[in-house]
Design a protein around this motif. Structure first.
Motif, PDB file in Angstrom:
ATOM      1  N   ALA A 125      93.634  51.734  26.011  1.00 38.87           N
ATOM      2  CA  ALA A 125      93.438  53.022  25.335  1.00 38.87           C
ATOM      3  C   ALA A 125      92.110  53.655  25.758  1.00 38.87           C
ATOM      4  CB  ALA A 125      93.497  52.844  23.823  1.00 38.87           C
ATOM      5  N   ALA A 126      91.071  52.839  25.886  1.00 35.05           N
ATOM      6  CA  ALA A 126      89.764  53.356  26.333  1.00 35.05           C
ATOM      7  C   ALA A 126      89.852  53.848  27.772  1.00 35.05           C
ATOM      8  CB  ALA A 126      88.696  52.277  26.193  1.00 35.05           C
ATOM      9  N   TYR A 127      90.591  53.112  28.606  1.00 30.50           N
ATOM     10  CA  TYR A 127      90.798  53.526  29.998  1.00 30.50           C
ATOM     11  C   TYR A 127      91.509  54.882  30.043  1.00 30.50           C
ATOM     12  CZ  TYR A 127      92.861  53.550  34.685  1.00 30.50           C
ATOM     13  OH  TYR A 127      93.256  53.904  35.956  1.00 30.50           O
ATOM     14  N   LEU A 128      92.566  55.014  29.266  1.00 26.56           N
ATOM     15  CA  LEU A 128      93.319  56.264  29.226  1.00 26.56           C
ATOM     16  C   LEU A 128      92.428  57.415  28.768  1.00 26.56           C
ATOM     17  CD1 LEU A 128      95.921  57.923  29.414  1.00 26.56           C
ATOM     18  CD2 LEU A 128      96.496  57.105  27.100  1.00 26.56           C
ATOM     19  N   ALA A 129      91.632  57.197  27.739  1.00 26.31           N
ATOM     20  CA  ALA A 129      90.738  58.247  27.243  1.00 26.31           C
ATOM     21  C   ALA A 129      89.745  58.677  28.324  1.00 26.31           C
ATOM     22  CB  ALA A 129      90.003  57.765  25.995  1.00 26.31           C
ATOM     23  N   LEU A 130      89.201  57.726  29.059  1.00 28.16           N
ATOM     24  CA  LEU A 130      88.267  58.072  30.136  1.00 28.16           C
ATOM     25  C   LEU A 130      88.964  58.864  31.234  1.00 28.16           C
ATOM     26  CD1 LEU A 130      86.118  54.846  30.594  1.00 28.16           C
ATOM     27  CD2 LEU A 130      85.280  57.124  30.044  1.00 28.16           C
ATOM     28  N   LYS A 131      90.146  58.442  31.613  1.00 29.66           N
ATOM     29  CA  LYS A 131      90.868  59.141  32.674  1.00 29.66           C
ATOM     30  C   LYS A 131      91.225  60.562  32.237  1.00 29.66           C
ATOM     31  CE  LYS A 131      90.677  56.240  35.958  1.00 29.66           C
ATOM     32  NZ  LYS A 131      90.019  56.598  37.210  1.00 29.66           N
ATOM     33  N   ARG A 132      91.532  60.733  30.975  1.00 34.11           N
ATOM     34  CA  ARG A 132      91.788  62.084  30.467  1.00 34.11           C
ATOM     35  C   ARG A 132      90.514  62.913  30.491  1.00 34.11           C
ATOM     36  NH1 ARG A 132      96.152  60.539  25.744  1.00 34.11           N
ATOM     37  NH2 ARG A 132      97.955  60.704  27.138  1.00 34.11           N
ATOM     38  N   GLU A 133      89.408  62.314  30.076  1.00 35.22           N
ATOM     39  CA  GLU A 133      88.124  63.016  30.094  1.00 35.22           C
ATOM     40  C   GLU A 133      87.739  63.425  31.512  1.00 35.22           C
ATOM     41  OE1 GLU A 133      83.434  61.975  29.193  1.00 35.22           O
ATOM     42  OE2 GLU A 133      84.984  60.796  28.177  1.00 35.22           O
ATOM     43  N   LEU A 134      88.057  62.567  32.477  1.00 32.22           N
ATOM     44  CA  LEU A 134      87.742  62.843  33.880  1.00 32.22           C
ATOM     45  C   LEU A 134      88.784  63.750  34.541  1.00 32.22           C
ATOM     46  CD1 LEU A 134      86.635  59.231  34.867  1.00 32.22           C
ATOM     47  CD2 LEU A 134      85.139  61.238  34.667  1.00 32.22           C
ATOM     48  N   LYS A 135      89.834  64.085  33.797  1.00 32.23           N
ATOM     49  CA  LYS A 135      90.930  64.905  34.316  1.00 32.23           C
ATOM     50  C   LYS A 135      91.562  64.272  35.563  1.00 32.23           C
ATOM     51  CE  LYS A 135      89.089  69.171  32.341  1.00 32.23           C
ATOM     52  NZ  LYS A 135      89.284  68.707  31.021  1.00 32.23           N
ATOM     53  N   ASP A 136      91.717  62.950  35.490  1.00 30.23           N
ATOM     54  CA  ASP A 136      92.293  62.162  36.576  1.00 30.23           C
ATOM     55  C   ASP A 136      93.756  61.895  36.234  1.00 30.23           C
ATOM     56  OD1 ASP A 136      93.142  60.189  38.338  1.00 30.23           O
ATOM     57  OD2 ASP A 136      91.376  58.925  38.070  1.00 30.23           O
ATOM     58  N   LEU A 137      94.643  62.771  36.726  1.00 26.27           N
ATOM     59  CA  LEU A 137      96.061  62.652  36.368  1.00 26.27           C
ATOM     60  C   LEU A 137      96.691  61.371  36.892  1.00 26.27           C
ATOM     61  CD1 LEU A 137      97.240  66.353  36.821  1.00 26.27           C
ATOM     62  CD2 LEU A 137      96.636  65.137  34.711  1.00 26.27           C
ATOM     63  N   ALA A 138      96.315  60.958  38.087  1.00 26.34           N
ATOM     64  CA  ALA A 138      96.853  59.708  38.636  1.00 26.34           C
ATOM     65  C   ALA A 138      96.404  58.524  37.777  1.00 26.34           C
ATOM     66  CB  ALA A 138      96.422  59.525  40.084  1.00 26.34           C
ATOM     67  N   GLY A 139      95.149  58.527  37.370  1.00 25.30           N
ATOM     68  CA  GLY A 139      94.649  57.461  36.501  1.00 25.30           C
ATOM     69  C   GLY A 139      95.335  57.461  35.154  1.00 25.30           C
ATOM     70  N   GLU A 140      95.589  58.655  34.621  1.00 22.43           N
ATOM     71  CA  GLU A 140      96.323  58.768  33.356  1.00 22.43           C
ATOM     72  C   GLU A 140      97.721  58.176  33.494  1.00 22.43           C
ATOM     73  OE1 GLU A 140      96.923  62.275  30.644  1.00 22.43           O
ATOM     74  OE2 GLU A 140      95.231  63.022  31.841  1.00 22.43           O
ATOM     75  N   ALA A 141      98.375  58.523  34.590  1.00 23.62           N
ATOM     76  CA  ALA A 141      99.731  57.998  34.826  1.00 23.62           C
ATOM     77  C   ALA A 141      99.710  56.478  34.924  1.00 23.62           C
ATOM     78  CB  ALA A 141     100.313  58.612  36.093  1.00 23.62           C
ATOM     79  N   LYS A 142      98.718  55.943  35.634  1.00 26.63           N
ATOM     80  CA  LYS A 142      98.597  54.474  35.743  1.00 26.63           C
ATOM     81  C   LYS A 142      98.440  53.849  34.375  1.00 26.63           C
ATOM     82  CE  LYS A 142      95.630  50.929  37.737  1.00 26.63           C
ATOM     83  NZ  LYS A 142      94.394  50.664  38.487  1.00 26.63           N
ATOM     84  N   ALA A 143      97.629  54.473  33.513  1.00 26.28           N
ATOM     85  CA  ALA A 143      97.402  53.937  32.167  1.00 26.28           C
ATOM     86  C   ALA A 143      98.680  53.951  31.339  1.00 26.28           C
ATOM     87  CB  ALA A 143      96.314  54.734  31.459  1.00 26.28           C
ATOM     88  N   LEU A 144      99.568  54.869  31.626  1.00 26.36           N
ATOM     89  CA  LEU A 144     100.788  55.002  30.830  1.00 26.36           C
ATOM     90  C   LEU A 144     101.941  54.144  31.353  1.00 26.36           C
ATOM     91  CD1 LEU A 144     100.569  58.838  30.226  1.00 26.36           C
ATOM     92  CD2 LEU A 144     100.155  57.013  28.543  1.00 26.36           C
ATOM     93  N   LEU A 145     101.750  53.459  32.465  1.00 28.68           N
ATOM     94  CA  LEU A 145     102.815  52.591  32.990  1.00 28.68           C
ATOM     95  C   LEU A 145     103.091  51.417  32.098  1.00 28.68           C
ATOM     96  CD1 LEU A 145     102.090  52.421  36.818  1.00 28.68           C
ATOM     97  CD2 LEU A 145     103.987  53.534  35.674  1.00 28.68           C
TER      98      LEU A 145
END
Length: 145
Positions: A125-145
């Motif tokens: 969840a912390a990883y996902l929040a950071l990726k959202r804050e960084l506007k990293d869509l690929a990272g967000e997608a990875k977090a949601l796998l």
């Protein structure tokens, strides 16, 4: 052989130093895949100490991640998580959200191997929040796998 400290001394820009740190981490990963984890661990710990002595906080974070990744590669997840905790502390103190996210993703993997789903979920969840804050869509997608 690649030596991060030589490259760091020779580099005049932080992007070159980052490249050297990343190359060192890749070299350690390759050594682990080739069955040379003890050598990779020894080298990573030595580079970590050099970064600490040089007061290179980003390098310290990268090398703590490297040490943890070597431990993780040989299924020493408690030791890996200790190195990752050190990396997280420094990454947060210098405000490097990319390295913080990288470390959190590695923590998730070790928590899952240790069968601690609550800790894995917390760090994911912390990883996902950071990726959202960084506007990293690929990272967000990875977090949601």
């Amino acid at each position: 052989s690649l030596c991060y400290t030589v490259l760091l001394r020779a580099s005049s820009s932080s992007s070159e130093a980052r490249g050297a740190q990343d190359a060192f981490r890749l070299r350690a990963a390759a050594k682990c895949l080739l069955g040379s984890a003890p050598s990779a661990l020894e080298e990573a710990k030595a580079e970590l100490e050099k970064c600490k002595q040089a007061k290179d906080r980003r390098g310290e974070t990268a090398m703590a991640i490297c040490v943890g990744s070597v431990h993780q590669s040989v299924h020493k997840h408690d030791a890996a998580l200790q190195s990752f905790a050190d990396a997280l502390e420094v990454a947060r103190s210098i405000g490097d959200k990319e390295l913080e996210a990288t470390t959190l993703a590695l923590c998730v993997k070790s928590h899952l191997h240790r069968e601690f789903p609550e800790e894995a979920q917390r760090d994911a969840a912390a990883y996902l929040a950071l990726k959202r804050e960084l506007k990293d869509l690929a990272g967000e997608a990875k977090a949601l796998l």
